[in-house]
Design a protein around this motif. Structure first.
Motif, PDB file in Angstrom:
ATOM      1  N   PHE A  52     -35.690  12.993 -17.139  1.00  0.00           N
ATOM      2  CA  PHE A  52     -34.699  12.470 -16.200  1.00  0.00           C
ATOM      3  C   PHE A  52     -35.038  11.049 -15.787  1.00  0.00           C
ATOM      4  CE2 PHE A  52     -33.028  12.420 -11.702  1.00  0.00           C
ATOM      5  CZ  PHE A  52     -31.686  12.510 -12.014  1.00  0.00           C
ATOM      6  N   ARG A  53     -36.277  10.817 -15.397  1.00  0.00           N
ATOM      7  CA  ARG A  53     -36.683   9.504 -14.906  1.00  0.00           C
ATOM      8  C   ARG A  53     -36.846   8.484 -16.023  1.00  0.00           C
ATOM      9  NH1 ARG A  53     -41.095  12.503 -11.107  1.00  0.00           N
ATOM     10  NH2 ARG A  53     -39.741  12.944  -9.319  1.00  0.00           N
ATOM     11  N   ARG A  54     -37.060   8.970 -17.236  1.00  0.00           N
ATOM     12  CA  ARG A  54     -37.244   8.051 -18.368  1.00  0.00           C
ATOM     13  C   ARG A  54     -35.969   7.260 -18.649  1.00  0.00           C
ATOM     14  NH1 ARG A  54     -37.624   9.818 -24.118  1.00  0.00           N
ATOM     15  NH2 ARG A  54     -38.107  11.908 -23.333  1.00  0.00           N
ATOM     16  N   PHE A  55     -34.821   7.814 -18.323  1.00  0.00           N
ATOM     17  CA  PHE A  55     -33.549   7.147 -18.599  1.00  0.00           C
ATOM     18  C   PHE A  55     -32.937   6.610 -17.306  1.00  0.00           C
ATOM     19  CE2 PHE A  55     -34.312   9.866 -22.211  1.00  0.00           C
ATOM     20  CZ  PHE A  55     -33.966   9.053 -23.271  1.00  0.00           C
ATOM     21  N   ASP A  56     -33.731   5.830 -16.576  1.00  0.00           N
ATOM     22  CA  ASP A  56     -33.293   5.344 -15.268  1.00  0.00           C
ATOM     23  C   ASP A  56     -32.259   4.229 -15.352  1.00  0.00           C
ATOM     24  OD1 ASP A  56     -34.963   3.384 -16.212  1.00  0.00           O
ATOM     25  OD2 ASP A  56     -36.338   3.409 -14.515  1.00  0.00           O
ATOM     26  N   HIS A  57     -31.906   3.786 -16.582  1.00  0.00           N
ATOM     27  CA  HIS A  57     -30.827   2.811 -16.705  1.00  0.00           C
ATOM     28  C   HIS A  57     -29.477   3.516 -16.756  1.00  0.00           C
ATOM     29  CE1 HIS A  57     -32.336   3.969 -20.671  1.00  0.00           C
ATOM     30  NE2 HIS A  57     -31.135   3.774 -21.140  1.00  0.00           N
ATOM     31  N   HIS A  58     -29.491   4.853 -16.772  1.00  0.00           N
ATOM     32  CA  HIS A  58     -28.262   5.634 -16.656  1.00  0.00           C
ATOM     33  C   HIS A  58     -27.967   5.879 -15.172  1.00  0.00           C
ATOM     34  CE1 HIS A  58     -29.279   6.277 -20.837  1.00  0.00           C
ATOM     35  NE2 HIS A  58     -28.214   7.027 -21.038  1.00  0.00           N
ATOM     36  N   GLN A  59     -26.811   6.480 -14.904  1.00  0.00           N
ATOM     37  CA  GLN A  59     -26.519   6.905 -13.541  1.00  0.00           C
ATOM     38  C   GLN A  59     -27.176   8.267 -13.345  1.00  0.00           C
ATOM     39  OE1 GLN A  59     -22.530   8.373 -11.910  1.00  0.00           O
ATOM     40  NE2 GLN A  59     -22.559   6.270 -11.133  1.00  0.00           N
ATOM     41  N   LEU A  60     -28.222   8.326 -12.534  1.00  0.00           N
ATOM     42  CA  LEU A  60     -28.979   9.554 -12.333  1.00  0.00           C
ATOM     43  C   LEU A  60     -28.497  10.265 -11.069  1.00  0.00           C
ATOM     44  CD1 LEU A  60     -32.611   8.390 -13.235  1.00  0.00           C
ATOM     45  CD2 LEU A  60     -30.826   9.326 -14.731  1.00  0.00           C
ATOM     46  N   ILE A  61     -28.222  11.547 -11.222  1.00  0.00           N
ATOM     47  CA  ILE A  61     -27.631  12.342 -10.148  1.00  0.00           C
ATOM     48  C   ILE A  61     -28.436  13.622  -9.968  1.00  0.00           C
ATOM     49  CG2 ILE A  61     -25.559  13.619  -9.458  1.00  0.00           C
ATOM     50  CD1 ILE A  61     -24.133  11.574 -11.543  1.00  0.00           C
ATOM     51  N   ARG A  91     -23.319   8.659 -20.028  1.00  0.00           N
ATOM     52  CA  ARG A  91     -23.549   7.645 -18.995  1.00  0.00           C
ATOM     53  C   ARG A  91     -24.210   8.244 -17.757  1.00  0.00           C
ATOM     54  NH1 ARG A  91     -20.948   4.735 -14.874  1.00  0.00           N
ATOM     55  NH2 ARG A  91     -19.153   6.123 -14.827  1.00  0.00           N
ATOM     56  N   GLN A  92     -23.853   9.494 -17.419  1.00  0.00           N
ATOM     57  CA  GLN A  92     -24.435  10.150 -16.259  1.00  0.00           C
ATOM     58  C   GLN A  92     -25.361  11.284 -16.711  1.00  0.00           C
ATOM     59  OE1 GLN A  92     -20.998  10.103 -16.581  1.00  0.00           O
ATOM     60  NE2 GLN A  92     -20.242   8.749 -14.969  1.00  0.00           N
ATOM     61  N   ILE A  93     -26.470  11.427 -15.997  1.00  0.00           N
ATOM     62  CA  ILE A  93     -27.406  12.531 -16.227  1.00  0.00           C
ATOM     63  C   ILE A  93     -27.587  13.246 -14.897  1.00  0.00           C
ATOM     64  CG2 ILE A  93     -29.682  13.204 -17.047  1.00  0.00           C
ATOM     65  CD1 ILE A  93     -29.861  10.531 -18.507  1.00  0.00           C
ATOM     66  N   VAL A  94     -27.367  14.568 -14.905  1.00  0.00           N
ATOM     67  CA  VAL A  94     -27.432  15.353 -13.669  1.00  0.00           C
ATOM     68  C   VAL A  94     -28.603  16.329 -13.740  1.00  0.00           C
ATOM     69  CG1 VAL A  94     -26.167  16.845 -12.075  1.00  0.00           C
ATOM     70  CG2 VAL A  94     -24.909  15.240 -13.542  1.00  0.00           C
ATOM     71  N   GLN A 116     -30.078   8.384  -8.113  1.00  0.00           N
ATOM     72  CA  GLN A 116     -29.378   7.402  -7.295  1.00  0.00           C
ATOM     73  C   GLN A 116     -28.273   8.050  -6.453  1.00  0.00           C
ATOM     74  OE1 GLN A 116     -28.200   5.835 -10.872  1.00  0.00           O
ATOM     75  NE2 GLN A 116     -30.246   5.075 -11.362  1.00  0.00           N
ATOM     76  N   TYR A 117     -27.852   9.257  -6.883  1.00  0.00           N
ATOM     77  CA  TYR A 117     -26.759   9.946  -6.183  1.00  0.00           C
ATOM     78  C   TYR A 117     -27.093  11.427  -6.017  1.00  0.00           C
ATOM     79  CZ  TYR A 117     -23.941   5.792  -7.063  1.00  0.00           C
ATOM     80  OH  TYR A 117     -23.476   4.491  -7.093  1.00  0.00           O
ATOM     81  N   TRP A 118     -26.525  11.985  -4.970  1.00  0.00           N
ATOM     82  CA  TRP A 118     -26.657  13.423  -4.693  1.00  0.00           C
ATOM     83  C   TRP A 118     -25.286  14.057  -4.892  1.00  0.00           C
ATOM     84  CZ3 TRP A 118     -26.929  15.859   0.828  1.00  0.00           C
ATOM     85  CH2 TRP A 118     -27.340  17.202   0.737  1.00  0.00           C
ATOM     86  N   LEU A 119     -25.222  15.102  -5.718  1.00  0.00           N
ATOM     87  CA  LEU A 119     -23.997  15.871  -5.906  1.00  0.00           C
ATOM     88  C   LEU A 119     -24.033  17.023  -4.922  1.00  0.00           C
ATOM     89  CD1 LEU A 119     -21.389  16.288  -7.581  1.00  0.00           C
ATOM     90  CD2 LEU A 119     -22.747  17.750  -9.122  1.00  0.00           C
ATOM     91  N   SER A 120     -23.069  17.048  -4.003  1.00  0.00           N
ATOM     92  CA  SER A 120     -23.103  18.007  -2.902  1.00  0.00           C
ATOM     93  C   SER A 120     -21.671  18.270  -2.434  1.00  0.00           C
ATOM     94  CB  SER A 120     -23.950  17.419  -1.761  1.00  0.00           C
ATOM     95  OG  SER A 120     -24.274  18.390  -0.800  1.00  0.00           O
TER      96      SER A 120
END
Length: 292
Positions: A186-195, A139-142, A214-218
């Motif tokens: 990474f951008r091809r699967f933009d229906h996932h939660q992209l981090i 579900r999430q791709i980092v 859509q999110y920054w891990l920090s």
């Protein structure tokens, strides 16, 4: 960035190496530079830019499009393609590794509707041909900035929601480790939660903002994290902040930054300190997700 816009932009930067002013009219590439890259300042039909704007644009195109405005537009082909018509398969070819991406996970890989067991050994992950990935069942791709982290995912203090994420190494500027395919996947699967998981520095913020995430891990405690670099027990000279003028200019040109990015940038401007992912790992910092 398309080849025609790339070449027009390159001509402009060569013609005005220290900055200048050009009439916008209906010139497509200037509108793209203004609207998509925040390049220059528009006033009464003219687009003005400084030397620092120029540096910032070069860095933005490198991060966003994996293209170097100081080099020719890439038109190289794969070695398999060249081997069809030429005896020298290396002639004007791009590195074999360009078609591949490095991925890792804390558990099993779930790709193309199948489950693939993770290696029992500590590893950087799997290097696989990006175009063979049809579907991702994580579900999430980092997107990860630095390679060291790819082999140490289990040691990171991450939110529980990321325990089953797929991690992709973004690559770097060195031959054989280019970023283009990682961003494309990474951008091809933009229906996932992209981090995006990047350094806590101006360039890291710029990477996060231009990655498509859509999110920054920090680090959860941003100010305390940056203070780590003030520890007198750490050898060396603090230089990262002063080496990132292009990224600083890019961020300062933005009318508004995402909340956590603005907080981090404000602290950096005061402290003149930054923090890299390797320090987050070695100092066991708690990480969290912040909306971009």
């Amino acid at each position: 960035m398309k080849a025609k816009i790339f070449k027009s932009t390159q001509d402009l930067l060569r013609e005005m190496p220290t900055g200048g002013k050009v009439k916008i009219d209906d010139i497509k590439y200037l509108k793209v530079l203004r609207d998509e890259y925040g390049f220059g300042t528009e006033d009464k039909g003219y687009l003005s830019f400084t030397f620092m704007d120029r540096l910032s644009l070069i860095e933005s195109v490198r991060l966003k499009d994996c293209l170097d405005l100081l080099s020719p537009y890439p038109d190289k082909k794969s070695r398999e393609h060249i081997a069809n018509t030429h005896k020298d398969e290396k002639l004007n070819s791009y590195p074999v590794s360009r078609d591949f991406v490095l991925i890792n996970t804390l558990d099993d890989f779930r790709l193309n509707g199948e489950v693939y067991t993770k290696s029992p050994f500590t590893s950087l992950g799997l290097s696989i041909k990006a175009h063979e990935i049809i579907s991702i069942e994580h579900r999430q791709i980092v997107l990860v900035e630095n390679l060291t982290l790819m082999a140490n995912l289990a040691s990171l203090k991450i939110p529980s929601s990321l325990k089953e994420a797929l991690w992709i190494y973004r690559g770097d500027v060195h031959a054989g480790q280019q970023t283009g395919m990682a961003y494309e996947l990474f951008r091809r699967f933009d229906h996932h939660q992209l981090i995006c998981f990047s350094d806590l520095d101006p360039a890291g913020i710029q990477i996060a903002m231009t990655s498509g995430a859509q999110y920054w891990l920090s680090p959860l405690e941003c100010e305390q994290a940056i203070k780590i670099r003030q520890n007198k027990q750490l050898a060396g000279v603090e230089q990262e902040w002063f080496d990132q003028k292009g990224a600083i200019t890019y961020l300062e040109a933005k009318a508004q930054l995402p909340k956590q990015c603005q907080l981090a940038f404000d602290i950096m401007k005061t402290q003149h300190h930054t923090l890299q992912q390797e320090h987050m790992l070695s100092h066991d910092l708690a990480l969290d997700l912040f909306e971009l």
